[in-house]
Scaffold this active site. Structure first.
Site, short mmCIF file in Angstrom:
data_model
loop_
_atom_site.label_atom_id
_atom_site.label_comp_id
_atom_site.label_asym_id
_atom_site.label_seq_id
_atom_site.Cartn_x
_atom_site.Cartn_y
_atom_site.Cartn_z
N SER A 69 -2.48 1.06 -4.59
CA SER A 69 -3.04 2.14 -3.78
C SER A 69 -4.48 2.46 -4.19
O SER A 69 -4.79 2.53 -5.37
CB SER A 69 -2.19 3.41 -3.95
OG SER A 69 -2.75 4.51 -3.26
N ASN A 70 -5.33 2.63 -3.18
CA ASN A 70 -6.61 3.28 -3.42
C ASN A 70 -6.33 4.77 -3.55
O ASN A 70 -5.96 5.43 -2.57
CB ASN A 70 -7.56 3.06 -2.23
CG ASN A 70 -8.23 1.70 -2.26
OD1 ASN A 70 -8.14 0.96 -3.24
ND2 ASN A 70 -8.93 1.37 -1.20
N ASP A 78 0.87 -1.18 0.00
CA ASP A 78 0.00 0.00 0.00
C ASP A 78 0.90 1.23 0.00
O ASP A 78 2.04 1.18 0.48
CB ASP A 78 -0.89 -0.04 1.24
CG ASP A 78 -1.78 1.18 1.37
OD1 ASP A 78 -2.20 1.73 0.34
OD2 ASP A 78 -2.04 1.57 2.51
N GLY A 131 -0.11 4.95 0.91
CA GLY A 131 -0.33 5.77 2.10
C GLY A 131 -0.46 4.93 3.36
O GLY A 131 -1.28 4.03 3.43
N LYS A 134 -9.54 -1.51 -3.10
CA LYS A 134 -9.43 -2.38 -1.95
C LYS A 134 -10.59 -2.05 -1.01
O LYS A 134 -10.99 -0.88 -0.93
CB LYS A 134 -8.11 -2.12 -1.21
CG LYS A 134 -6.86 -2.41 -2.01
CD LYS A 134 -5.60 -2.00 -1.25
CE LYS A 134 -5.41 -0.50 -1.23
NZ LYS A 134 -4.10 -0.10 -0.62
#
Length: 208
Positions: free
Chosen positions: A114-115, A14, A16, A148
């Site tokens: 990443s979202n 991920d 962040g 996600k």
């Protein structure tokens, strides 16, 4: 007997919360300064709502989202003011993470999942260009059309990497994303620091 070491051929992180520290209070502060209102008011009104998730799936663009945000926050901020706060959330790489990535890149292909949304992606891909150069690929929810923790999102990442889920290890700071990854068949661990990543590799997977 301890568990047998997993056969892992790729590591996915991920962005962040695992690689880079994120603080939305910085956005609230920037917007508060621009609008001359208390940051606490903005924090109370902001939420990761359906529009936010639609932005991260690429279903709406930044202009649509910012129009929604002006309405929710009740603030007549310009696009430039909203964008400045929007990008202020990125604090910097987490301690020791770049050193760990340099070590891991010698043995594994590294990936980011990443979202995120196009505005944030444009910002952090430029700001953290040197760190991201260690990664073989960067997957963003706004490009995948899925976020996600959905299995659809994880399986699409596996497909693009070209590996079956059990051959991939994923690290995320949010427990629901770790659970989603495990349900999709990946090895997955909650991590919010370089030490957490290293601990999972050494003690859980026994591969580093």
């Amino acid at each position: 007997m301890p568990p047998a070491p997993a056969t892992v051929d790729a590591l996915v992180f991920d962005f962040g919360g695992v690689l880079v520290d994120i603080d939305f209070n910085r956005a609230f502060g920037a917007w508060a300064n621009a609008a001359q209102v208390p940051a606490s008011r903005i924090a109370a009104q902001f939420s990761f709502d359906n529009a936010y998730e639609a932005l991260e799936r690429g279903e709406i663009d930044a202009d649509e989202y910012f129009a929604h945000l002006r309405n929710v926050l009740g603030l007549p901020l310009s696009t430039e003011e909203l964008l400045a706060g929007w990008n202020a959330i990125f604090v910097g790489p987490l301690p020791e993470i770049e050193k760990l990535l340099a070590q891991l890149a010698k043995s594994f292909p590294l990936y980011v999942f990443s979202n995120t949304n196009p505005a944030h992606r444009t910002f952090w891909q430029s700001r953290y260009e040197n760190m991201l150069a260690r990664f073989a690929g960067v997957f963003c929810s706004c490009d995948l059309g899925a976020r996600k923790p959905s299995a659809e999102a994880f399986l699409e990442v596996c497909r693009r990497i070209g590996m079956a889920p059990p051959r991939i290890c994923f690290f995320d700071d949010r427990p629901e994303n770790v659970l989603g990854a495990r349900q999709a068949g990946l090895n997955a661990f909650q991590a919010a620091s370089a030490a957490d990543v290293r601990r999972a590799l050494v003690h859980e997977l026994r591969i580093a």
